[in-house]
Design a protein around this motif. Structure first.
Motif, PDB file in Angstrom:
ATOM      1  N   LYS A   1      43.492  -0.843  35.489  1.00 18.65           N
ATOM      2  CA  LYS A   1      43.361  -2.418  35.335  1.00 18.65           C
ATOM      3  C   LYS A   1      42.106  -2.596  34.495  1.00 18.65           C
ATOM      4  N   TYR A   2      42.332  -3.225  33.665  1.00 22.72           N
ATOM      5  CA  TYR A   2      41.433  -3.713  32.577  1.00 22.72           C
ATOM      6  C   TYR A   2      40.797  -5.111  32.970  1.00 22.72           C
ATOM      7  N   ARG A   3      39.306  -5.303  32.632  1.00 19.33           N
ATOM      8  CA  ARG A   3      38.533  -6.151  33.067  1.00 19.33           C
ATOM      9  C   ARG A   3      38.654  -7.220  31.778  1.00 19.33           C
ATOM     10  N   THR A   4      38.883  -8.607  32.111  1.00 22.45           N
ATOM     11  CA  THR A   4      38.905  -9.505  31.097  1.00 22.45           C
ATOM     12  C   THR A   4      38.463 -10.781  31.455  1.00 22.45           C
ATOM     13  N   LEU A   5      38.049 -11.863  30.413  1.00 23.15           N
ATOM     14  CA  LEU A   5      37.557 -12.965  31.045  1.00 23.15           C
ATOM     15  C   LEU A   5      37.973 -14.064  30.299  1.00 23.15           C
ATOM     16  N   VAL A   6      38.650 -15.199  31.082  1.00 20.40           N
ATOM     17  CA  VAL A   6      39.047 -16.539  30.710  1.00 20.40           C
ATOM     18  C   VAL A   6      38.308 -17.354  31.645  1.00 20.40           C
ATOM     19  N   MET A   7      37.836 -18.187  30.751  1.00 13.04           N
ATOM     20  CA  MET A   7      36.913 -19.302  31.716  1.00 13.04           C
ATOM     21  C   MET A   7      37.855 -20.406  31.966  1.00 13.04           C
ATOM     22  N   GLN A   8      38.619 -21.080  31.075  1.00 11.64           N
ATOM     23  CA  GLN A   8      39.275 -22.216  31.252  1.00 11.64           C
ATOM     24  C   GLN A   8      40.925 -21.903  31.046  1.00 11.64           C
ATOM     25  N   PRO A   9      41.710 -22.686  31.799  1.00 11.66           N
ATOM     26  CA  PRO A   9      43.172 -22.389  31.572  1.00 11.66           C
ATOM     27  C   PRO A   9      43.735 -22.658  30.174  1.00 11.66           C
TER      28      PRO A   9
ATOM     29  N   ASP B   1      42.128 -21.970  27.473  1.00 10.83           N
ATOM     30  CA  ASP B   1      41.698 -21.162  26.171  1.00 10.83           C
ATOM     31  C   ASP B   1      42.820 -20.443  25.750  1.00 10.83           C
ATOM     32  N   SER B   2      42.589 -20.307  24.394  1.00 13.85           N
ATOM     33  CA  SER B   2      43.681 -19.356  23.340  1.00 13.85           C
ATOM     34  C   SER B   2      43.244 -18.056  23.714  1.00 13.85           C
ATOM     35  N   VAL B   3      42.123 -17.584  23.888  1.00 18.55           N
ATOM     36  CA  VAL B   3      41.592 -16.177  24.056  1.00 18.55           C
ATOM     37  C   VAL B   3      41.049 -15.700  25.401  1.00 18.55           C
ATOM     38  N   ALA B   4      41.164 -14.560  25.457  1.00 15.93           N
ATOM     39  CA  ALA B   4      40.392 -13.925  26.709  1.00 15.93           C
ATOM     40  C   ALA B   4      39.348 -12.992  25.886  1.00 15.93           C
ATOM     41  N   VAL B   5      38.482 -12.677  26.703  1.00 13.91           N
ATOM     42  CA  VAL B   5      36.953 -11.725  26.378  1.00 13.91           C
ATOM     43  C   VAL B   5      37.459 -10.411  26.960  1.00 13.91           C
ATOM     44  N   SER B   6      37.394  -9.397  26.323  1.00 14.81           N
ATOM     45  CA  SER B   6      37.455  -8.013  27.002  1.00 14.81           C
ATOM     46  C   SER B   6      35.949  -7.517  27.247  1.00 14.81           C
ATOM     47  N   LEU B   7      36.071  -7.287  28.677  1.00 12.50           N
ATOM     48  CA  LEU B   7      34.842  -6.613  29.282  1.00 12.50           C
ATOM     49  C   LEU B   7      34.636  -5.307  29.341  1.00 12.50           C
ATOM     50  N   GLN B   8      35.428  -4.645  28.266  1.00 10.85           N
ATOM     51  CA  GLN B   8      35.587  -3.208  28.047  1.00 10.85           C
ATOM     52  C   GLN B   8      36.175  -2.966  26.916  1.00 10.85           C
ATOM     53  N   ASP B   9      36.181  -1.475  26.462  1.00  9.67           N
ATOM     54  CA  ASP B   9      37.029  -1.205  25.486  1.00  9.67           C
ATOM     55  C   ASP B   9      38.277  -1.199  25.807  1.00  9.67           C
ATOM     56  N   ILE B  10      39.416  -1.715  25.318  1.00 11.41           N
ATOM     57  CA  ILE B  10      40.922  -1.455  25.703  1.00 11.41           C
ATOM     58  C   ILE B  10      41.895  -0.941  24.577  1.00 11.41           C
ATOM     59  N   PRO B  11      42.531   0.220  24.889  1.00 12.02           N
ATOM     60  CA  PRO B  11      43.198   0.591  23.414  1.00 12.02           C
ATOM     61  C   PRO B  11      44.448  -0.205  23.179  1.00 12.02           C
TER      62      PRO B  11
ATOM     63  N   SER C   1      44.041 -18.647  35.510  1.00  7.75           N
ATOM     64  CA  SER C   1      43.353 -19.531  36.390  1.00  7.75           C
ATOM     65  C   SER C   1      43.617 -18.701  37.583  1.00  7.75           C
ATOM     66  N   ARG C   2      43.064 -19.544  38.864  1.00  5.46           N
ATOM     67  CA  ARG C   2      43.303 -18.957  40.179  1.00  5.46           C
ATOM     68  C   ARG C   2      44.624 -18.561  40.506  1.00  5.46           C
ATOM     69  N   GLU C   3      45.499 -19.488  40.044  1.00  3.93           N
ATOM     70  CA  GLU C   3      47.066 -19.475  40.394  1.00  3.93           C
ATOM     71  C   GLU C   3      47.771 -18.841  39.487  1.00  3.93           C
ATOM     72  N   LEU C   4      47.347 -18.609  38.209  1.00  4.28           N
ATOM     73  CA  LEU C   4      48.250 -18.048  37.321  1.00  4.28           C
ATOM     74  C   LEU C   4      47.684 -16.752  36.619  1.00  4.28           C
ATOM     75  N   SER C   5      48.257 -15.736  36.611  1.00  2.00           N
ATOM     76  CA  SER C   5      48.079 -14.296  35.837  1.00  2.00           C
ATOM     77  C   SER C   5      49.079 -14.153  34.861  1.00  2.00           C
ATOM     78  N   LYS C   6      48.901 -13.695  33.903  1.00  2.00           N
ATOM     79  CA  LYS C   6      49.660 -13.307  32.433  1.00  2.00           C
ATOM     80  C   LYS C   6      49.348 -11.853  32.313  1.00  2.00           C
ATOM     81  N   LYS C   7      50.657 -11.000  31.998  1.00  2.00           N
ATOM     82  CA  LYS C   7      50.534  -9.622  31.518  1.00  2.00           C
ATOM     83  C   LYS C   7      50.761  -9.963  29.995  1.00  2.00           C
TER      84      LYS C   7
ATOM     85  N   VAL D   1      45.714 -15.019  23.968  1.00  2.00           N
ATOM     86  CA  VAL D   1      46.733 -14.900  25.483  1.00  2.00           C
ATOM     87  C   VAL D   1      47.860 -15.795  25.113  1.00  2.00           C
ATOM     88  N   LYS D   2      48.104 -16.064  23.878  1.00  2.00           N
ATOM     89  CA  LYS D   2      49.265 -16.977  23.778  1.00  2.00           C
ATOM     90  C   LYS D   2      49.434 -16.910  22.108  1.00  2.00           C
TER      91      LYS D   2
END
Length: 103
Positions: free
Chosen positions: A5-13, A15-25, A35-41, A56-57
């Motif tokens: 499980k990788y940690r990322t940050l999206v502040m507003q639904p 947003d076009s981008v997410a920020v990585s909170l760790q290195d991800i290969p 958002s609270r109701e929506l996640s995306k792989k 993220v899109k």
């Protein structure tokens, strides 16, 4: 792909981008909470280092890019979902006098 499980940050639904909170290969599948109701792989097309952004899109050339609900720049080429977003495909528009009054 791992099942980590990788940690990322999206502040507003919007947003076009997410920020990585760790290195991800590259090629890892990341579950991003849009958002609270929506996640995306999303499968990452590039290695994303801590603090860097990924799409993220799909983002079209010329489209504004949103981070934390704010415009941070414009795409200088098409950017695929999961691709690293940085100076090679993003033109900053903040603080540019020549961009006042333009979209």
């Amino acid at each position: 792909m791992s099942e980590k499980k990788y940690r990322t940050l999206v502040m507003q639904p919007i947003d076009s981008v997410a920020v990585s909170l760790q290195d991800i290969p590259k090629n890892e599948e990341v579950e991003v909470d849009i958002s609270r109701e929506l996640s995306k792989k999303i499968i990452l097309k590039d290695e994303i280092l801590f603090g860097h952004k990924f799409a993220v899109k799909a983002i079209q050339k010329g489209e504004t890019i949103l981070k934390y609900g704010e415009v941070i720049g414009r795409a200088i080429r098409d950017i695929a979902e999961g691709e690293h977003v940085h100076v090679h495909n993003l033109e900053g528009t903040r603080g540019r006098g020549d961009q006042i009054g333009t979209k």
